[in-house]
Write an enzyme that holds these catalytic residues in place. Structure first.
Site, short mmCIF file in Angstrom:
data_model
loop_
_atom_site.label_atom_id
_atom_site.label_comp_id
_atom_site.label_asym_id
_atom_site.label_seq_id
_atom_site.Cartn_x
_atom_site.Cartn_y
_atom_site.Cartn_z
N TYR A 52 0.85 -1.05 0.04
CA TYR A 52 -0.04 -0.04 -0.05
C TYR A 52 0.93 1.22 0.08
O TYR A 52 1.86 1.38 0.82
CB TYR A 52 -1.07 0.15 1.21
N GLU A 54 -0.41 4.73 -0.49
CA GLU A 54 -0.83 6.09 -0.89
C GLU A 54 0.03 7.17 -0.59
O GLU A 54 0.85 7.34 0.35
CB GLU A 54 -2.27 6.27 -0.14
N ASP A 197 -6.60 15.21 -24.15
CA ASP A 197 -6.79 14.07 -23.82
C ASP A 197 -6.13 13.03 -25.02
O ASP A 197 -7.06 12.86 -25.96
CB ASP A 197 -8.26 13.83 -23.54
N THR A 224 -3.50 7.41 -22.19
CA THR A 224 -3.73 5.96 -21.74
C THR A 224 -2.47 5.35 -22.06
O THR A 224 -1.70 5.84 -22.91
CB THR A 224 -4.94 5.35 -22.26
N LYS A 227 -3.18 1.40 -24.93
CA LYS A 227 -3.75 1.54 -26.34
C LYS A 227 -2.70 1.55 -27.44
O LYS A 227 -1.80 0.48 -27.51
CB LYS A 227 -4.49 2.83 -26.63
N ARG A 233 -2.84 -1.69 -18.63
CA ARG A 233 -3.83 -0.50 -18.50
C ARG A 233 -3.79 0.46 -17.43
O ARG A 233 -3.84 0.15 -16.11
CB ARG A 233 -5.28 -1.39 -18.25
#
Ligand SMILES: *Cc1c(COP(=O)(O)O)cnc(C)c1O
Length: 429
Positions: A52, A54, A197, A224, A227, A233
């Site tokens: 973890y 964060e 974008d 992204t 792609k 992903r």
């Protein structure tokens, strides 16, 4: 690979093998899909998955972050260098999550965003009426002209009418280069943030095959990674500092764009980072700096242009009549088939593509007039120009024989034989 899955779960193992077989036997021409490299896949299954983390490197809540900090910093530094940005947030779980973070970080509820019209290749995350985001912000829309180019007179008129906080340049099936300078100029006139974008074209920007929005005055950009970039992903949010207070370093001004984006990702909308994927992104960014990747980018463009040229020579209509990037959108208006029938005919011969709306499409979204075809995945399998001509030939015959099952069966066998010469990276069948 997968020996341990085989020992523990035969059912899952068999499905993994079946999916490998499907991917290598058939042809992938969906413009948003691609194949990850074995090194990237390996990095993605590393033990960073157990942690973890964060926060950002050096500023985490939990302890024992010496390795996670280093791997995330590596990804950040490589992303900044490749995309020429001042700042990179590499924690976006996907393009959709990244767009929500950017809106959350840079806008207040009720603010206006000026983005692309519904049928003109926008993305669901650009304020579709069915989304939560559309209830929070006010989305206004510009369009393209009949020649397929963006109507900047309309963009300017709407910007002056609605005073958007953000002007959004971003598309899912726009086959042409974008005039970022015009977007940025209009954004400046009305005091809006210019946000690109570039989910579909990130890797072409990375290799200067297409223009980089930051060279034309954009403040932030998102791509992204799965792609055309053929990575896991995920997404990268890249941004520029604005010197708002000359007495302070921009890094120390809390209201600055990169800081607002970091805070929106966490704790704002709470995308806890998946450190194993960030590790894979670091490895992928290293691959992106190689000559091989550069060759891949330029070969994809060559293949897409041959694809366009061959379709036009066989009298298919293309939206905007050409492509500047990796995808081509065929317009079936005025013919006996539509995008949905075309997609099904190609499915039957083992070629995967996606139906698509065309600007101001008179047909409904589930039976649109267009078909989107992209070359990134097959170029990863090192298909060249002459092979692309063969692919167009398969497609042309499938469209013409869309209602002839026997003819489609024969073409299917030819596609299977063709694919044997182009293995998928990391899959041995
Ligand atoms: C694909 C895409 C997204 C969303 O990305 P996901 O990773 O699928 O959530 C956002 N914007 C554009 C323009 C896209 O093409």
């Amino acid at each position: 690979m997968f020996d341990n899955v085989k020992k523990e779960d035969q059912a899952a193992y068999e499905l993994i093998l079946a999916e490998q077989l499907r991917q290598s036997q058939w042809m992938e021409l969906i413009a948003s899909e691609n194949y990850q490299s074995p090194a990237v896949l390996e990095a993605q299954s590393s033990h960073f998955a157990n942690k973890y983390s964060e926060g950002t490197p050096g500023r985490r809540y939990y302890g024992w972050q010496e390795n996670t900090d280093k791997i995330e910093q590596l990804a950040i530094d490589r992303a900044k260098e490749i995309f020429k940005s001042d700042h990179a947030n590499v924690q976006g779980l996907s393009g959709a999550a990244a767009n929500v973070s950017v809106y959350a970080g840079l806008l207040e509820p009720g603010d206006t965003v000026l983005g692309m019209d519904l049928t003109h290749w926008w993305h669901l995350t650009h304020g579709a009426p069915v989304t939560f985001i559309s209830k929070v912000f006010n989305f206004q829309r510009y369009k393209t002209k009949p020649d397929g180019k963006i109507d900047f007179d309309q963009v300017r008129a709407l910007a002056h009418e609605y005073h958007p906080k953000m002007i959004l340049a971003g598309f899912s099936a726009y086959p042409r280069e974008l005039e970022y300078d015009k977007f940025a100029e209009i954004a400046k006139e009305v005091g809006a943030i210019a946000y690109a974008d570039v989910s579909h074209i990130g890797w072409l920007i990375a290799w200067w095959a297409l223009k980089n929005p930051f060279d034309y005055g954009f403040n932030a950009m998102m791509t992204t990674t799965h792609k055309s970039l053929r990575w896991p992903r995920w997404s990268l949010i890249l941004s520029k500092w604005i010197v708002s207070n000359p007495l302070k370093k921009p890094e120390d001004t809390i209201e600055n764009i990169p800081t607002r984006i970091d805070r929106a990702v966490f704790p704002g909308v709470q995308w806890w980072p998946h450190m194993n994927t960030i590790c894979a992104i670091a490895v992928a960014l290293k691959e992106a700096q190689t000559q091989e990747f550069k060759n891949y980018a330029s070969q994809t463009l060559k293949n897409a242009q041959i694809l366009a040229q061959e379709l036009v020579s066989r009298e298919y209509q293309l939206v905007t009549w050409w492509t500047d990037n990796h995808m081509v959108v065929v317009n079936f208006q005025g013919t006996s088939i539509d995008g949905s029938i075309a997609e099904k005919a190609l499915d039957k011969i083992g070629i995967s593509t996606s139906k698509s709306t065309i600007p101001d499409d008179p047909n409904p979204p589930f039976r649109p007039s267009g078909l989107r075809i992209g070359m990134p995945a097959m170029t990863t399998r090192w298909v060249k120009e002459s092979d692309t001509v063969k692919i167009v030939d398969f497609m042309d015959r499938a469209f013409k024989n869309h209602d002839n099952e026997e003819a489609l069966k024969m073409i299917e066998q030819e596609v299977k034989d063709f694919c044997k010469a182009f293995p998928v990276p990391g899959i041995i069948v």
